[in-house]
Design an enzyme around this catalytic site. Structure first.
Site, PDB file in Angstrom:
ATOM      1  N   ALA A   4       1.054  -1.003  -0.151  1.00 45.73           N
ATOM      2  CA  ALA A   4       0.041   0.251   0.088  1.00 45.73           C
ATOM      3  C   ALA A   4       0.827   1.136   0.104  1.00 45.73           C
ATOM      4  CB  ALA A   4      -0.961  -0.020   1.184  1.00 45.73           C
ATOM      5  N   SER A   5       2.282   1.193  -0.543  1.00 46.51           N
ATOM      6  CA  SER A   5       2.811   2.067  -0.661  1.00 46.51           C
ATOM      7  C   SER A   5       3.269   3.101   0.627  1.00 46.51           C
ATOM      8  CB  SER A   5       2.630   3.051  -1.723  1.00 46.51           C
ATOM      9  OG  SER A   5       3.475   4.010  -2.056  1.00 46.51           O
ATOM     10  N   HIS A   6       2.924   4.249   0.905  1.00 44.32           N
ATOM     11  CA  HIS A   6       3.191   5.027   2.017  1.00 44.32           C
ATOM     12  C   HIS A   6       2.060   5.032   2.772  1.00 44.32           C
ATOM     13  CE1 HIS A   6       1.095   7.493  -0.884  1.00 44.32           C
ATOM     14  NE2 HIS A   6       0.516   8.173   0.013  1.00 44.32           N
TER      15      HIS A   6
END
Length: 226
Positions: free
Chosen positions: A103-105
């Site tokens: 979910a990346s960042h």
């Protein structure tokens, strides 16, 4: 064929959802089936899959891979790897397909999926169309890639780089998957550096490993200016 029940939103650059709500083992498995069907429909079978270090990622990745295998795809499992390493593996093999469970960042409460083919992103809406169709069937397989981290580091190390040994370097991996790459890479290059938060920690002490959050950069800024 009636549409299969799906809890994920495919309308974006990648797929993201709250773990246990939109993003579950069942929805990840269904996404794997849809992506595998897309890959098979485009005349391919191989797909490279990696994941980040969130506590939910191993289970979601396994469910996603099982969905791919059920369509007859051959999954090359990269295991824990930063997203750029997945792209590297895909590009090393021409126009292969890839997927990353991340979910990346966003915070650890979320997770998601990124798709690509070769050096190009693959938008989820193209994959979502296969939720409306008869999904491919078959008996695929899974095999581990091997030590992708060392290969990636060796490849970068062999590039012609000119970095002054007097350069002051401070790295902050925010306890994410890059922690398995960046410190080793700088050591291989022979560049002295100071490491902050470079231990894998699935609890994400920062809540969101997001460099756009000013407070997440305060310690890094202080060390650079020291």
């Amino acid at each position: 064929m009636a549409p299969i029940q799906n809890s994920l939103n495919y309308d974006g650059l990648d797929i993201r959802g709250k773990v246990g709500e939109e993003m579950t083992a069942a929805s990840a498995n269904l996404a794997g089936k849809a992506y595998g069907s897309y890959i098979r429909a485009h005349g391919q079978t191989e797909v490279y899959v990696g994941r980040d270090n969130r506590t939910s990622s191993p289970e979601l990745c396994q469910a996603f891979i099982q969905g791919l295998v059920s369509t007859g795809c051959t999954v090359i499992d990269l295991g824990l790897a930063p997203t750029p390493v997945v792209y590297y593996a895909v590009c090393q093999h021409g126009s292969a397909y890839g997927a990353m469970v991340t979910a990346s960042h966003l915070s650890m409460k979320s997770n998601g999926l990124k798709f690509c083919r070769g050096n190009q992103p693959l938008f989820p809406l193209a994959v979502a169309e296969y939720l409306e169709k008869t999904l491919s069937g078959g008996q695929g397989s899974v095999r581990p890639y091997g030590d992708i981290a060392s290969e990636y580091i060796d490849t970068i190390h062999k590039l012609e780089t000119r970095i002054s040994p007097k350069l002051k370097v401070v790295i902050d991996c925010q306890n994410g998957a890059t922690s398995v790459i960046v410190p080793r890479l700088l050591q291989e290059i022979g560049l002295p550096f100071e490491a902050l938060h470079c231990d894998i920690n699935a609890e994400y002490p920062f809540d969101q490993p997001n460099p756009e959050k000013t407070k997440n950069l305060e310690q890094l800024q202080q060390r650079v200016l020291a």
